[in-house]
Design a protein around this motif. Structure first.
Motif, short mmCIF file in Angstrom:
data_model
loop_
_atom_site.label_atom_id
_atom_site.label_comp_id
_atom_site.label_asym_id
_atom_site.label_seq_id
_atom_site.Cartn_x
_atom_site.Cartn_y
_atom_site.Cartn_z
N UNK A 1 13.40 2.13 11.72
CA UNK A 1 13.72 3.54 12.00
C UNK A 1 14.49 4.12 10.92
N UNK A 2 15.16 3.32 10.10
CA UNK A 2 15.53 4.17 8.73
C UNK A 2 14.12 4.88 7.97
N UNK A 3 13.46 4.13 7.83
CA UNK A 3 12.20 4.28 6.89
C UNK A 3 11.44 5.32 7.50
N UNK A 4 11.34 5.37 8.82
CA UNK A 4 10.69 6.65 9.46
C UNK A 4 11.48 7.84 9.31
N UNK A 61 7.65 22.33 3.04
CA UNK A 61 8.31 23.72 2.57
C UNK A 61 7.90 23.93 1.09
N UNK A 62 7.67 23.05 0.28
CA UNK A 62 7.19 23.04 -0.97
C UNK A 62 5.85 23.63 -1.27
N UNK A 63 5.09 23.47 -0.34
CA UNK A 63 3.83 23.97 -0.41
C UNK A 63 2.87 22.85 -0.93
N UNK A 64 3.27 21.60 -1.06
CA UNK A 64 2.53 20.38 -1.53
C UNK A 64 1.68 19.50 -0.53
N UNK A 65 0.71 20.44 -0.20
CA UNK A 65 -0.01 19.69 0.96
C UNK A 65 -0.71 18.52 0.68
N UNK A 66 -1.16 18.39 -0.50
CA UNK A 66 -1.89 16.94 -0.60
C UNK A 66 -0.85 15.80 -0.70
N UNK A 67 0.36 16.07 -1.04
CA UNK A 67 1.72 15.14 -1.06
C UNK A 67 2.17 14.87 0.35
N UNK A 68 2.07 15.96 1.20
CA UNK A 68 2.51 15.94 2.41
C UNK A 68 1.36 15.08 3.26
N UNK A 69 0.17 15.14 2.94
CA UNK A 69 -0.91 14.26 3.63
C UNK A 69 -0.82 12.79 3.33
N UNK A 70 -0.40 12.55 2.18
CA UNK A 70 -0.12 11.27 1.69
C UNK A 70 1.06 10.47 2.55
N UNK A 71 2.12 11.38 2.54
CA UNK A 71 3.35 10.90 3.17
C UNK A 71 3.24 10.55 4.68
N UNK A 72 2.17 11.47 5.25
CA UNK A 72 2.06 11.20 6.70
C UNK A 72 1.38 9.75 6.81
N UNK A 124 1.97 7.37 5.24
CA UNK A 124 3.34 6.35 5.27
C UNK A 124 4.05 6.19 6.66
N UNK A 125 4.20 7.40 7.05
CA UNK A 125 5.10 7.70 8.13
C UNK A 125 4.19 6.93 9.52
N UNK A 126 2.88 7.13 9.36
CA UNK A 126 2.25 6.54 10.51
C UNK A 126 2.12 5.02 10.37
N UNK A 127 2.27 4.37 9.47
CA UNK A 127 2.24 2.97 9.25
C UNK A 127 3.66 2.50 9.58
N UNK A 128 4.72 3.24 9.40
CA UNK A 128 5.92 2.82 9.67
C UNK A 128 6.13 3.01 11.11
N UNK A 129 5.62 3.87 11.84
CA UNK A 129 5.76 3.97 13.21
C UNK A 129 5.06 2.92 13.85
N UNK A 130 3.88 2.83 13.33
CA UNK A 130 2.99 1.44 14.20
C UNK A 130 3.77 0.18 14.03
N UNK A 182 0.78 -1.16 -0.05
CA UNK A 182 -0.24 -0.01 -0.21
C UNK A 182 1.00 1.22 0.29
N UNK A 183 1.92 1.23 0.76
CA UNK A 183 2.92 2.37 0.85
C UNK A 183 3.69 2.61 -0.58
N UNK A 184 3.85 1.73 -1.17
CA UNK A 184 4.13 1.58 -2.62
C UNK A 184 3.14 2.50 -3.64
N UNK A 185 2.00 2.12 -3.53
CA UNK A 185 1.01 2.71 -4.25
C UNK A 185 0.83 4.28 -3.85
N UNK A 186 0.92 4.53 -2.54
CA UNK A 186 0.94 5.86 -2.06
C UNK A 186 2.09 6.68 -2.63
N UNK A 187 3.24 6.14 -2.93
CA UNK A 187 4.38 6.98 -3.43
C UNK A 187 4.02 7.33 -4.85
N UNK A 188 3.44 6.22 -5.59
CA UNK A 188 3.43 6.46 -6.92
C UNK A 188 2.21 7.66 -7.18
#
Length: 264
Positions: A111-114, A126-137, A139-145, A55-61
């Motif tokens: 830990x590396x992935x996080x 910083x780039x102002x890409x809010x939709x992209x940031x939301x998707x990345x969040x 993936x980060x939540x998945x890695x932390x879990x 699922x994370x691979x799909x999110x990055x695409x």
């Protein structure tokens, strides 16, 4: 793939492609580790995270699509090194200890992935890409879990026993392991009992010493003592018994002896 990174946007896209490669490498590594794992609960955990990784691979695409860029698989040497290290360690590890090695490698990878996703989030915002940031969040939540689950299992087997019985282990060997553990417990109990006895003996000596300080032997007043303030030593009486008495003849004799010594 970029030959040279000249802008912040290029750096972000390059790192996003590296994250995609990271997840694909991780997916392959999870499949290999699942086959090596001994505990059923560890196999289940690795299978669960493998599905999350797809699922994370799909999110990055999807992130590339939102940016209007082609999907780019930038290199990620770190995950390849982690996978190589895991394989090398498993080859020289006893079968009964494999799960502990797998969990150690998995925790390092999580830990590396996080860290990778935290860096991507900084630059996406910083780039102002809010939709992209939301998707990345997500993936980060998945890695932390996943990292928390791996850590919890690693702590549990480290506390209850790292090794697992190897298939084909004879009943005699298993019984020997149990007997050895029981003997170790018995030795520890005997040592604890000895320490407790020694502490009780010390406590008794201390109580006796306090009693002597509060009530010293022979200091009680004795009727008939010539000096009421004198301290009575054990076995010695200070009572005036009149053991030495003088009569008149004896007194005259002593006076005569004294005068003779004074005037020989």
């Amino acid at each position: 793939m970029f030959e040279r990174l000249n802008t912040p946007e290029q750096i972000f896209s390059y790192k996003l492609g590296a994250a995609l490669t990271m997840e694909k490498d991780t997916l392959a590594m999870l499949g290999d580790l699942q086959g090596e794992a001994r505990r059923p609960e560890l196999k289940a955990l690795l299978a669960e995270h493998a599905e999350e990784t797809r699922q994370q691979i799909t999110v990055l695409e999807q992130c590339f699509a939102l940016l209007g860029e082609e999907v780019d698989d930038s290199p990620c040497p770190v995950t390849k090194a982690l996978a190589a290290e895991a394989k090398a360690n498993l080859k020289k590890t006893d079968d009964s200890l494999v799960d502990a090695v797998i969990l150690a490698g998995a925790l390092e990878t999580e830990y590396h992935e996080q860290a990778v996703y935290e860096t991507l989030l900084i630059h996406a915002r910083a780039r102002g890409a809010a939709p992209v940031a939301a998707l990345l969040e997500t993936n980060l939540a998945t890695e932390r879990d996943a990292g928390a689950k791996v850590k919890a299992m690693a702590e549990r087997i480290a506390t209850t026993g790292v090794a697992v019985p190897v298939e084909g282990m004879s009943g005699g060997v298993k019984a020997g392991l149990v007997a050895g553990a029981a003997a170790a417990v018995g030795v520890a109990a005997a040592a604890a009992s000895k320490v407790a006895g020694h502490q009780a003996e010390k406590a008794g000596e201390a109580a006796a010493a306090r009693s002597l300080e509060e009530n010293p032997v022979g200091t009680a007043p004795v009727t008939g003592v010539t000096d009421p303030g004198a301290v009575v030593e054990p076995g010695v009486s200070t009572v005036d018994t009149g053991a030495e008495e003088f009569n008149d003849d004896a007194l005259v004799q002593r006076i005569a002896e004294s005068e003779h010594r004074a005037h020989p």
